[in-house]
Design an enzyme around this catalytic site. Sequence first.
Site, PDB file in Angstrom:
ATOM      1  N   LYS A 127     -16.699 -45.075  47.615  1.00 17.98           N
ATOM      2  CA  LYS A 127     -16.527 -46.532  47.476  1.00 17.98           C
ATOM      3  C   LYS A 127     -15.833 -47.093  48.712  1.00 17.98           C
ATOM      4  O   LYS A 127     -14.840 -46.532  49.200  1.00 17.98           O
ATOM      5  CB  LYS A 127     -15.693 -46.815  46.226  1.00 17.98           C
ATOM      6  CG  LYS A 127     -15.544 -48.285  45.864  1.00 17.98           C
ATOM      7  CD  LYS A 127     -14.700 -48.418  44.596  1.00 17.98           C
ATOM      8  CE  LYS A 127     -14.618 -49.857  44.107  1.00 17.98           C
ATOM      9  NZ  LYS A 127     -13.773 -49.966  42.893  1.00 17.98           N
ATOM     10  N   SER A 154     -16.049 -52.236  39.318  1.00 19.38           N
ATOM     11  CA  SER A 154     -16.330 -52.634  40.690  1.00 19.38           C
ATOM     12  C   SER A 154     -16.911 -51.505  41.555  1.00 19.38           C
ATOM     13  O   SER A 154     -17.322 -51.754  42.695  1.00 19.38           O
ATOM     14  CB  SER A 154     -15.044 -53.162  41.358  1.00 19.38           C
ATOM     15  OG  SER A 154     -14.053 -52.153  41.430  1.00 19.38           O
ATOM     16  N   SER A 184     -13.099 -49.826  36.615  1.00 20.91           N
ATOM     17  CA  SER A 184     -14.081 -49.908  37.688  1.00 20.91           C
ATOM     18  C   SER A 184     -14.785 -48.596  38.016  1.00 20.91           C
ATOM     19  O   SER A 184     -15.744 -48.589  38.780  1.00 20.91           O
ATOM     20  CB  SER A 184     -13.425 -50.464  38.957  1.00 20.91           C
ATOM     21  OG  SER A 184     -13.117 -51.827  38.788  1.00 20.91           O
TER      22      SER A 184
END
Length: 405
Positions: free
Chosen positions: A37, A112, A136
């Site tokens: 990420k 996310s 997330s």
Amino acid sequence: PVITVNENALSRAAELDEAFENDGFVGPLHGIPFAVKDQVETAEVTTTFGSEAFADYRPAEDATFVTKLHDAGAVVLAKTNLPDWATSWFGYSSVNGRTKNPYELSRDPGGSSSGTGVAVAANLATVGIGEDTGGSIRLPAAYTNLFGIRVTPGLLSRTGMSPLVASQDTPGPMARSAKELATVLDVTVGYDAADEYTAATELTDEAGSYVERLDATALDGARIGVLRDAFGDEDDPESGPVTSTVEDAIEVMADAGAEIVDPVSVPDLDAHLDATSLYLLQSKHDLNEFFASRPEAPVESVTELYESGQYHDILDLFVGIAEEAPEDPEADPEYWKSVAAQLSFQRDVLNVYAANDLDVLLCPDAQILPPKADAIEAGELDTLTFPTNTVLASQSGLCAVSVPA
């Protein structure tokens, strides 16, 4: 799902090949391609945090978590998309636009850690690294058919990772099997002097290897409490298919020997969730501290990002943080009320475990199907009211795992 392909990946692979020829495997992740990420800093590889303001930002150092992956033999193949500063359940960023769900392109993959979930689900990488403040990791894992774990905050270092609510933040793996999650944890859990929260690792000395503790018969005799208050209406077209799928999974667990305790409830659950949310109280401060610690950062504050318009326009939570959150939460009595409320919430959740002799508290990660892009872009969904159950563990300071159903 990918923002940046690591230009050093092939040379890293060649380095690992040479090491293998001379000395064998360098570690348990030797040669495994990872998608990370883009909230986690990677040395000399662009790290955007999903923000167009950071489109050219290249950190000088790896995050501690990335260093540990590297030492175990991993190859960071790519950096993956996320909503700006991890401020949404939906996969939209100002730097890379919309991330689509690979199982149904009209739907969202959850946020996310959107790009990470999609990269693993679409076989662009073997294992992914996400980050979880309110869910997330677990929401995109649920929406892309993966395992994803939120560890107890502090077991994994956050040094080199942008914050959202520092007391709730944790990185973690997303993968196709529990063994892959455990393998990553075995090489990444540990104390980091640069992250005071990792003092929590002092409580884990007797845990041993996560991989060695995996047990294919663990459901036999396990007591699983079904948190009915967190299920959606079975007759609703958005929540009904989710509830039905989880019901089927509960039957599979029972057939495997689990003792299903149904129902259990957390007293005043909705009130607890409202009282313990810290985004609009703490996030501006934590992000501003992050910017201040990086003199090379292209902006100095959340306010500067907001006033310059450098964020995706669907990010209602980012707007709320910019407009409402205090610069100094410790001067705001509401902040301390919410901090105290989190401890009260944790006690109430743990008392449900104790009173029912539970091993697991079970509910859907989210009550509804992955939302469609049209609904998100029309403003029909609000981040703080989206029916995700992942905030239950996050706001009570507990760990949780998402399991495909």
